[in-house]
Design an enzyme around this catalytic site. Structure first.
Site, PDB file in Angstrom:
ATOM      1  N   ILE A  16       0.974  -1.258  -0.064  1.00  0.00           N
ATOM      2  CA  ILE A  16      -0.114   0.138  -0.017  1.00  0.00           C
ATOM      3  C   ILE A  16       0.938   1.325   0.052  1.00  0.00           C
ATOM      4  O   ILE A  16       0.484   2.343   0.320  1.00  0.00           O
ATOM      5  CB  ILE A  16      -0.721   0.092   1.184  1.00  0.00           C
ATOM      6  N   GLY A  17       2.052   1.173  -0.078  1.00  0.00           N
ATOM      7  CA  GLY A  17       2.885   2.376  -0.379  1.00  0.00           C
ATOM      8  C   GLY A  17       3.714   2.751   0.665  1.00  0.00           C
ATOM      9  O   GLY A  17       4.303   4.059   0.834  1.00  0.00           O
ATOM     10  N   GLY A  18       4.066   1.753   1.695  1.00  0.00           N
ATOM     11  CA  GLY A  18       4.748   2.183   2.979  1.00  0.00           C
ATOM     12  C   GLY A  18       6.073   2.779   2.491  1.00  0.00           C
ATOM     13  O   GLY A  18       6.552   3.699   3.071  1.00  0.00           O
ATOM     14  N   ILE A  60       6.804 -11.188 -10.614  1.00  0.00           N
ATOM     15  CA  ILE A  60       8.271 -10.703 -10.533  1.00  0.00           C
ATOM     16  C   ILE A  60       9.198 -11.891 -11.296  1.00  0.00           C
ATOM     17  O   ILE A  60      10.142 -11.300 -11.698  1.00  0.00           O
ATOM     18  CB  ILE A  60       8.506 -10.381  -9.051  1.00  0.00           C
ATOM     19  N   GLN A  61       8.706 -13.219 -10.772  1.00  0.00           N
ATOM     20  CA  GLN A  61       9.661 -13.939 -11.387  1.00  0.00           C
ATOM     21  C   GLN A  61       9.674 -14.241 -12.889  1.00  0.00           C
ATOM     22  O   GLN A  61      10.732 -14.964 -13.451  1.00  0.00           O
ATOM     23  CB  GLN A  61       9.201 -15.401 -10.775  1.00  0.00           C
ATOM     24  N   SER A  79      10.499  -5.216   0.093  1.00  0.00           N
ATOM     25  CA  SER A  79       9.929  -5.688   1.303  1.00  0.00           C
ATOM     26  C   SER A  79       9.083  -7.051   0.883  1.00  0.00           C
ATOM     27  O   SER A  79       7.962  -7.227   0.844  1.00  0.00           O
ATOM     28  CB  SER A  79       8.995  -4.647   1.928  1.00  0.00           C
ATOM     29  N   CYS A  82       7.057 -12.292   4.152  1.00  0.00           N
ATOM     30  CA  CYS A  82       7.693 -12.501   5.413  1.00  0.00           C
ATOM     31  C   CYS A  82       7.273 -13.830   5.909  1.00  0.00           C
ATOM     32  O   CYS A  82       8.088 -14.631   6.742  1.00  0.00           O
ATOM     33  CB  CYS A  82       7.664 -11.609   6.436  1.00  0.00           C
ATOM     34  N   SER A 342       2.255  -3.957   6.052  1.00  0.00           N
ATOM     35  CA  SER A 342       3.134  -2.868   5.875  1.00  0.00           C
ATOM     36  C   SER A 342       4.252  -2.738   6.652  1.00  0.00           C
ATOM     37  O   SER A 342       4.840  -3.565   7.684  1.00  0.00           O
ATOM     38  CB  SER A 342       2.154  -1.650   5.921  1.00  0.00           C
TER      39      SER A 342
END
Length: 359
Positions: A16-18, A60-61, A79, A82, A342
């Site tokens: 969301i743009g953090g 992205i891969q 980022s 996780c 985020s």
């Protein structure tokens, strides 16, 4: 004499743009030339808040070295997911499919004609002991990067929010960090960032929450403001009240904080859906004073006026600007989920300022 052009930045796993807000908060003269995220809903929020810039939504891969070369980006901000590294997860690390894209773009750096000169990686505590972390450092070393690593929490920056996270800052030679003496070290204090922190314990390598709480702002500073001429909008906040059934079932497992408290627990993406281990609840009754949690009985809990923090308040704890908001099409659960995934701008902003600073 014309000012130099802004540094070109790629933002991976933009959410969301953090990270972009952190770059803006850092004061660095830089621009995000492209963002990447596969989550359609997160991209709706990003586009809504950044003037119609919608992140690249492909996998992205599938990117190649030449795809990334065309941006000629000076810095990459990442980022990555996780879940492969969380304590509650399977801890499969690089064997987890959610880690594949991060490893892929790291390896692409070795085949690029214009690899980035700076790299910033954010993840959960636990990443630093993973085999993915080892691969990260191996790739960076092969490309002559110096690294500095941190585990930091918003508590160390005056925000009453316990959310420790891992950060890797990397600069490619001949670029240098201002404090090169801590190259290749993992630090747990922001001391070397040369920040002016309102803290008497910032020189400690291992700051406890007890040491940090006195220097944090109170939680009340992060709550939604009263509206309608000073009358609280009860109809809105009523939607966030904790039901009696939840209190009776999970009361003993709840983390309860008060407006004057100077610490609250990390909000996860499951906040509002669940109450155990997902984040703190706020006691709103004005007739009750703070009582130690171990002395609170279920009957007492029912009198505290417990409520969930609103999405706006969670965004405040993440230090998002007041201009940030969600499009009307985003559900409440989606808002909490994306905020839980985020990052803290109060922490990342100063780290990016330090990373981009010339030695």
């Amino acid at each position: 004499m014309e000012a130099p052009a802004p540094l070109r930045v790629l933002e991976f796993y933009s959410g969301i743009g953090g990270m972009r807000y952190s770059l803006m908060a850092s004061g660095v003269r830089a621009e995000v030339v492209e963002a990447f995220d596969i989550n359609d809903v997160a991209n709706d929020v990003y586009e809504h808040n950044f003037g119609g810039h919608r992140p690249y939504q492909g996998n992205i891969q599938t990117l190649t070295a030449s795809d990334l070369d065309k941006y000629k980006a000076h810095a990459w901000l990442l980022s990555p997911p996780c879940q492969p590294y969380t304590r509650q997860g399977l801890q499969k690390h690089s064997a987890d499919a959610r880690a594949f894209s991060f490893i892929k773009i790291l390896n692409l750096m070795q085949d690029m004609s214009y690899p980035p000169q700076m790299l910033f990686v954010e993840n959960v505590v636990g990443f630093e002991v993973s085999d993915t972390h080892n691969q990260l450092l191996e790739v960076l070393s092969s490309l002559n990067f110096n690294t500095q690593e941190f585990i930091l929490s918003p508590l160390q920056f005056g925000v009453p929010y316990s959310r420790p996270r891992y950060f890797c800052l990397a600069k490619r030679e001949p670029m240098r960090f201002r404090n090169a003496s801590v190259n290749n070290k993992l630090l747990q204090t922001p001391m070397c960032l040369s920040l002016t922190l309102n803290s008497t314990s910032q020189g400690s390598d291992h700051q406890t929450e007890e040491e940090l709480e006195p220097v944090c702002k109170p939680i009340k500073d992060f709550l939604v403001k009263e509206a309608d001429g000073g009358t609280r909008n009860e109809s809105i906040l009523q939607d966030y009240m904790v039901s009696v059934n939840l209190i009776e079932r999970w009361g003993n497992a709840m983390d309860i904080v008060y407006p004057e408290s100077k610490r609250c627990c990390c909000f996860t993406k499951s906040y509002y859906r669940y109450v155990k281990g997902t984040g703190s609840l706020l006691a709103t009754s004005e007739n009750l004073k703070w009582v130690p949690e171990e002395k609170l009985q279920i009957s007492s809990l029912k009198k505290l006026g417990l409520r969930f923090f609103t999405p706006q308040e969670v965004a405040n704890f993440h230090s998002f600007p007041s201009s940030f908001n969600f499009p009307d099409c985003i559900s409440l659960r989606q808002q909490y989920a994306m905020l839980g995934n985020s990052l803290s701008i109060a922490v990342v902003g100063p780290l990016l300022h330090y990373l981009f600073a010339e030695a």
